[in-house]
Design an enzyme around this catalytic site. Structure first.
Site, PDB file in Angstrom:
ATOM      1  N   LYS A  13     -17.258   1.695   1.094  1.00 49.99           N
ATOM      2  CA  LYS A  13     -17.435   2.325   2.349  1.00 49.99           C
ATOM      3  C   LYS A  13     -17.500   3.696   2.318  1.00 49.99           C
ATOM      4  CE  LYS A  13     -14.197  -0.023   4.916  1.00 49.99           C
ATOM      5  NZ  LYS A  13     -13.718  -0.694   3.872  1.00 49.99           N
ATOM      6  N   ARG A  88     -11.122  -2.317  13.449  1.00 54.57           N
ATOM      7  CA  ARG A  88     -10.602  -3.314  12.328  1.00 54.57           C
ATOM      8  C   ARG A  88     -10.071  -4.463  13.009  1.00 54.57           C
ATOM      9  NH1 ARG A  88      -9.402   0.727   7.934  1.00 54.57           N
ATOM     10  NH2 ARG A  88      -8.569  -0.406   5.909  1.00 54.57           N
ATOM     11  N   ARG A 122      -9.821   2.883  -8.895  1.00 59.58           N
ATOM     12  CA  ARG A 122     -10.203   3.947  -8.039  1.00 59.58           C
ATOM     13  C   ARG A 122      -9.232   5.180  -8.138  1.00 59.58           C
ATOM     14  NH1 ARG A 122     -11.424   2.731  -1.687  1.00 59.58           N
ATOM     15  NH2 ARG A 122      -9.308   2.438  -1.476  1.00 59.58           N
ATOM     16  N   ARG A 155      -4.422   6.138  -4.805  1.00 60.31           N
ATOM     17  CA  ARG A 155      -3.890   5.989  -3.533  1.00 60.31           C
ATOM     18  C   ARG A 155      -2.743   4.985  -3.580  1.00 60.31           C
ATOM     19  NH1 ARG A 155      -8.259   4.605   0.882  1.00 60.31           N
ATOM     20  NH2 ARG A 155      -6.749   2.934   1.333  1.00 60.31           N
ATOM     21  N   ARG A 166      -3.650  -6.071   1.665  1.00 58.43           N
ATOM     22  CA  ARG A 166      -5.060  -5.543   2.516  1.00 58.43           C
ATOM     23  C   ARG A 166      -6.123  -6.515   2.487  1.00 58.43           C
ATOM     24  NH1 ARG A 166      -6.076  -0.389  -0.812  1.00 58.43           N
ATOM     25  NH2 ARG A 166      -7.510   0.039   0.711  1.00 58.43           N
TER      26      ARG A 166
HETATM   27  P1  AMP Z   1      -8.448   2.759   4.536  1.00 57.09           P
HETATM   28  O1  AMP Z   1      -8.655   3.999   3.775  1.00 57.09           O
HETATM   29  O2  AMP Z   1      -9.579   2.540   5.484  1.00 57.09           O
HETATM   30  O3  AMP Z   1      -8.442   1.486   3.455  1.00 57.09           O
HETATM   31  O4  AMP Z   1      -7.217   2.601   5.441  1.00 57.09           O
HETATM   32  C1  AMP Z   1      -6.036   2.813   4.848  1.00 57.09           C
HETATM   33  C2  AMP Z   1      -4.887   2.216   5.721  1.00 57.09           C
HETATM   34  O5  AMP Z   1      -4.744   3.132   7.111  1.00 57.09           O
HETATM   35  C3  AMP Z   1      -4.849   0.840   6.061  1.00 57.09           C
HETATM   36  O6  AMP Z   1      -4.408   0.022   5.265  1.00 57.09           O
HETATM   37  C4  AMP Z   1      -4.310   0.902   7.538  1.00 57.09           C
HETATM   38  O7  AMP Z   1      -2.695   0.812   7.123  1.00 57.09           O
HETATM   39  C5  AMP Z   1      -4.733   2.374   7.970  1.00 57.09           C
HETATM   40  N1  AMP Z   1      -5.754   2.053   8.887  1.00 57.09           N
HETATM   41  C6  AMP Z   1      -6.875   2.752   8.666  1.00 57.09           C
HETATM   42  N2  AMP Z   1      -7.900   2.403   9.490  1.00 57.09           N
HETATM   43  C7  AMP Z   1      -7.161   1.437  10.413  1.00 57.09           C
HETATM   44  C8  AMP Z   1      -7.672   0.813  11.587  1.00 57.09           C
HETATM   45  N3  AMP Z   1      -8.671   1.199  12.267  1.00 57.09           N
HETATM   46  N4  AMP Z   1      -6.538   0.199  12.198  1.00 57.09           N
HETATM   47  C9  AMP Z   1      -5.488  -0.158  11.817  1.00 57.09           C
HETATM   48  N5  AMP Z   1      -4.891   0.584  10.801  1.00 57.09           N
HETATM   49  C10 AMP Z   1      -5.793   1.333  10.144  1.00 57.09           C
END
Ligand code: AMP
Length: 218
Positions: A13, A88, A122, A155, A166
């Site tokens: 993404k 989400r 990554r 990360r 996740r």
């Molecule tokens: P990502 O970079 O999109 O994988 O997000 C990393 C982390 O940020 C996730 O594992 C959640 O802890 C938090 N996070 C990001 N976007 C959301 C969302 N829309 N709702 C809830 N938690 C989020």
């Protein structure tokens, strides 16, 4: 054009969002990036969300919805946007629907083995955020960003135990969103079963399907 990029962690993404943003001249908004930035700066929001992000759990809906709504009000989002990592949960999708109209969902589907392989390899530039993969999208010089010379990092939540959490969270809380949108918003489904598909090939497919569905007008 207002798009949602939908897919599991590691589906690509972030890479596609940044390329589509350049191509269409619209902003890409990634809630995960916003949280990581707040955590890095040590703000009160950053302190509130740090533990959720660290262990791969979802940040509570009210917090995410507030910061996303703020971001959508900014002038840079007026021309359109690509959401990466939001919504989400169904509650987030409902809140989003009250603020803006979404033109299409771009759903990226990849097999689980690719996700695991992608996430574990990554690396991200600490300065400009460009995403690399140590096996399939390598930087020219080890540990250094090709574009800006920034240092690459892994990360915390890309480490094995957290990746598992996740993926479970995605299956349980986020995947059902596709059903939520099915009757409401066009869904452009892109399947990618190869780990070394160049991002450009996926971008071409997305553009072609958006045109075919008359979402992208030429
Ligand atoms: P990502 O970079 O999109 O994988 O997000 C990393 C982390 O940020 C996730 O594992 C959640 O802890 C938090 N996070 C990001 N976007 C959301 C969302 N829309 N709702 C809830 N938690 C989020």
């Amino acid at each position: 054009m207002n798009l949602i990029l939908f897919g599991a962690p590691g589906a690509g993404k972030g890479t596609y969002a940044s390329r589509l943003s350049g191509l269409f001249g619209i902003v890409s908004i990634a809630t995960g990036d916003m949280f990581r930035e707040e955590i890095k700066k040590g703000t009160s929001l950053g302190r509130k969300v740090a533990e959720y992000v660290r262990c791969g759990k979802l940040v509570p809906d009210d917090i995410v919805i507030d910061i996303l709504a703020e971001r959508l009000k900014a002038r840079e989002a007026e021309k359109g946007f690509i959401l990466d990592g939001f919504p989400r949960t169904v509650e987030q999708a409902e809140a989003l629907g009250r603020i803006v109209k979404i033109d299409a969902i771009v759903q990226i589907v990849v097999p689980e083995w690719i996700i695991v392989e992608r996430l574990s390899n990554r690396r991200i530039c600490s300065k400009c955020g460009t995403i690399y993969n140590l096996r399939y999208l390598k930087p020219k010089k080890e540990g250094i960003c090709d574009k800006c010379g920034g240092k690459l990092y892994q990360r915390e939540d890309d480490k094995p135990g957290v990746v598992k959490e996740r993926l479970e969270v995605y299956e349980k809380q986020t995947q059902p969103l596709i059903e939520y949108y099915r009757q409401k918003t066009p869904i452009i489904k892109i399947e990618n079963n190869k780990i070394d598909t160049p991002p450009e090939a996926i971008i071409d497919k997305i553009v072609e399907k958006l045109k075919k569905a008359s979402i992208l007008k030429v």
